[in-house]
Design a protein around this motif. Sequence first.
Motif, short mmCIF file in Angstrom:
data_model
loop_
_atom_site.label_atom_id
_atom_site.label_comp_id
_atom_site.label_asym_id
_atom_site.label_seq_id
_atom_site.Cartn_x
_atom_site.Cartn_y
_atom_site.Cartn_z
N GLU A 1 0.78 -1.23 0.00
CA GLU A 1 0.00 0.00 0.00
C GLU A 1 0.83 1.30 0.00
O GLU A 1 0.48 2.26 -0.68
CB GLU A 1 -0.89 -0.08 1.25
CG GLU A 1 -1.82 1.02 1.41
CD GLU A 1 -2.77 0.78 2.59
OE1 GLU A 1 -2.82 -0.34 3.14
OE2 GLU A 1 -3.44 1.75 2.95
N ARG A 2 1.92 1.34 0.77
CA ARG A 2 2.66 2.62 0.89
C ARG A 2 3.37 3.00 -0.38
O ARG A 2 3.40 4.15 -0.79
CB ARG A 2 3.69 2.53 2.03
CG ARG A 2 3.11 2.72 3.41
CD ARG A 2 4.17 2.44 4.42
NE ARG A 2 4.88 1.20 4.09
CZ ARG A 2 6.16 0.97 4.30
NH1 ARG A 2 6.92 1.89 4.84
NH2 ARG A 2 6.70 -0.20 3.97
N THR A 3 4.00 2.02 -1.03
CA THR A 3 4.83 2.32 -2.20
C THR A 3 4.19 1.94 -3.53
O THR A 3 4.63 2.41 -4.58
CB THR A 3 6.16 1.54 -2.11
OG1 THR A 3 5.83 0.14 -2.10
CG2 THR A 3 6.93 1.88 -0.84
N GLY A 4 3.21 1.05 -3.50
CA GLY A 4 2.65 0.53 -4.75
C GLY A 4 3.50 -0.60 -5.32
O GLY A 4 3.31 -1.01 -6.47
N ALA A 5 4.45 -1.10 -4.52
CA ALA A 5 5.27 -2.23 -4.98
C ALA A 5 4.38 -3.47 -5.13
O ALA A 5 3.31 -3.56 -4.52
CB ALA A 5 6.38 -2.52 -3.96
N SER A 6 4.83 -4.41 -5.93
CA SER A 6 4.05 -5.64 -6.11
C SER A 6 4.97 -6.81 -6.42
O SER A 6 6.09 -6.62 -6.89
CB SER A 6 3.02 -5.48 -7.23
OG SER A 6 3.68 -5.18 -8.44
N VAL A 7 4.46 -7.99 -6.10
CA VAL A 7 5.13 -9.23 -6.51
C VAL A 7 4.10 -10.08 -7.23
O VAL A 7 3.00 -10.31 -6.70
CB VAL A 7 5.70 -10.00 -5.29
CG1 VAL A 7 6.28 -11.34 -5.74
CG2 VAL A 7 6.76 -9.18 -4.57
N THR A 8 4.43 -10.50 -8.43
CA THR A 8 3.52 -11.33 -9.23
C THR A 8 4.11 -12.72 -9.39
O THR A 8 5.29 -12.86 -9.73
CB THR A 8 3.30 -10.70 -10.62
OG1 THR A 8 2.82 -9.37 -10.46
CG2 THR A 8 2.31 -11.51 -11.45
N VAL A 9 3.29 -13.71 -9.15
CA VAL A 9 3.66 -15.09 -9.45
C VAL A 9 3.06 -15.42 -10.80
O VAL A 9 1.90 -15.07 -11.06
CB VAL A 9 3.11 -16.07 -8.39
CG1 VAL A 9 3.47 -17.51 -8.74
CG2 VAL A 9 3.67 -15.71 -7.03
#
Length: 366
Positions: free
Chosen positions: A220-228
Motif C-alpha cells: 500500500e505505501r509504495t505501490g510495490a508488487s510481486v507477481t507469481v
Amino acid sequence: MGTNGTNGNVVYQFEYEQRIRSAFIGAGGHSYRNIYPAFQYAPVDLRAVCDLDGERAATYARMFGAGRAYTDHREMLERERPTAVFVVTSYDPDGHLQAVDLALDCLAAGAHVWMEKPTATSSEEVARLQEAARDAGKVVVTGMKTMFAPAMTRVKELVSAPEFGGPSSISVRYPLSMPAFERRGSLVEMNWFLDCIFHPAAVLLHLMGPLDRISHEWEERTGASVTVMRFESGAIGTLHLTAGESPSSPSSRVEVIGDNANIVVENGNSVTYYRPTPPRAYGRTGSFLVPTESAPLHWEPEYTYGQLYGKNIFYLGYVDEIGYFCDCVTNGTSPELGSLDQAFHILQLFEAYRRAEPGTWTTVKV
Ligand SMILES: NC(=O)c1ccc[n+]([C@@H]2O[C@H](COP(=O)([O-])OP(=O)(O)OC[C@H]3O[C@@H](n4cnc5c(N)ncnc54)[C@H](O)[C@@H]3O)[C@@H](O)[C@H]2O)c1
C-alpha cells in the motif's frame, strides 16, 4: 542481429548504399536523447520532422539532417510519401495514447511504422493496428528496447541452446509503482504503469514466451508488487516491481534458470552464465573451483575506450531495435521482435492487472 546488429561491425548511416525514405512524428525529450541519435547507425534517410510545436520541429529537422519541418502529420505524409515513419509522441490529458491514431494514419498513407512503447492503451487498439497493418501490407515495430539490448540478445541465445535445458523459471525485478486496485480503471492513473510495464514484460515474453496465468500481491505505501506467473510452456516466474527502492540502486535484475544451468543479468549489462557442471559430493568436496571447462562465464562492460558499446543508445538496445525495423522494411520480412503480436500480449498482461484484485488468479488471455 540486423543490418547493423551489434554482433557485427557497426555501419555508419552515410556508408549505406540504400537508405529508407523516412519521416518522424514527435520532437520531444526521449526522441532527442535516444532515437534521432541512433539514426547515425541505421539506413535511415530522414526527410522530414513533424511536431505540433513548429519551432521544435524545425530545430530537430536542422539538427538531425531533415530537409523539411511540419506541424501537421497528414500534410507531411501527403507531401513526403515516406516509406517509413517513426512515431514518438505522448499521451492526451484523458490518458489516450496519441501514437495509435498517428500510426493508423501512417499505415493508411502506405508507410511502415516504428513506434515507441507503449504501442497502445488496450489490446483492442493493438488489434486495430494489426488489421490496418495487414490491409496496408506494412510492418509495425514497437521499440521494446529491453529485448534488443545486446546483453539480452546474448541471454536469449544462451537459453535457446540445448545445453541450457530450456528455461524452467525466471525472476525479474524492476522499479515500478502500481496504483491501488480501485484506481486502475482510470487510464490517466495507469499511464506511468503502462509506460513502464513494457520494459520488464518484454524480457519475460522474449525469454519465456506467452503467459498463461498470474496472481499478484500489492503493497500500500509504495505501490510495490510481486507477481507469481505461469507461462504457457509450463515454466514459472516472478515479477518483483520494486517501487520504494533507493534512486541510487541499480534498477533491474533478471535471473533465468534452465536445467543444471542459470544466467544472471545485473543492472542490464553484467551477465553471468552458470554453465552446466557435474554435481559435487556433499561433505566430500574440498575445492569450490568447478572444472575450468564448465566454470561460470562472466561479461562486464569495459568503459576505457571511445567504443560504441559504451554509448547508452547501444547498450540499452535503441540502435538494434531501429536496425531490426530497417531490416524488416528493406527485406520485406515480418517482425518477430517488437511485433504487434507481442504488443497484444503485453497489453493483455496490462489488462490482467487492471481486472484482477491482489491475491486472486487470472488468466492473461481472456
Ligand atoms: N524506450 C524508452 O526507453 C523510453 C524512454 C522515455 C520515453 N519513452 C517513450 O517515448 C514517448 C515520448 O516520450 P517523451 O518524454 O519524449 O514525450 P514528450 O512529451 O517530450 O514528446 C512528445 C512530443 O510529441 C509531440 N506530438 C504529440 N502529438 C503530436 C502530433 N499529433 N503531431 C506531431 N507531434 C505531436 C509533442 O508536441 C511532443 O513534442 C512516450 O511514448 C514514452 O513512453 C520511451
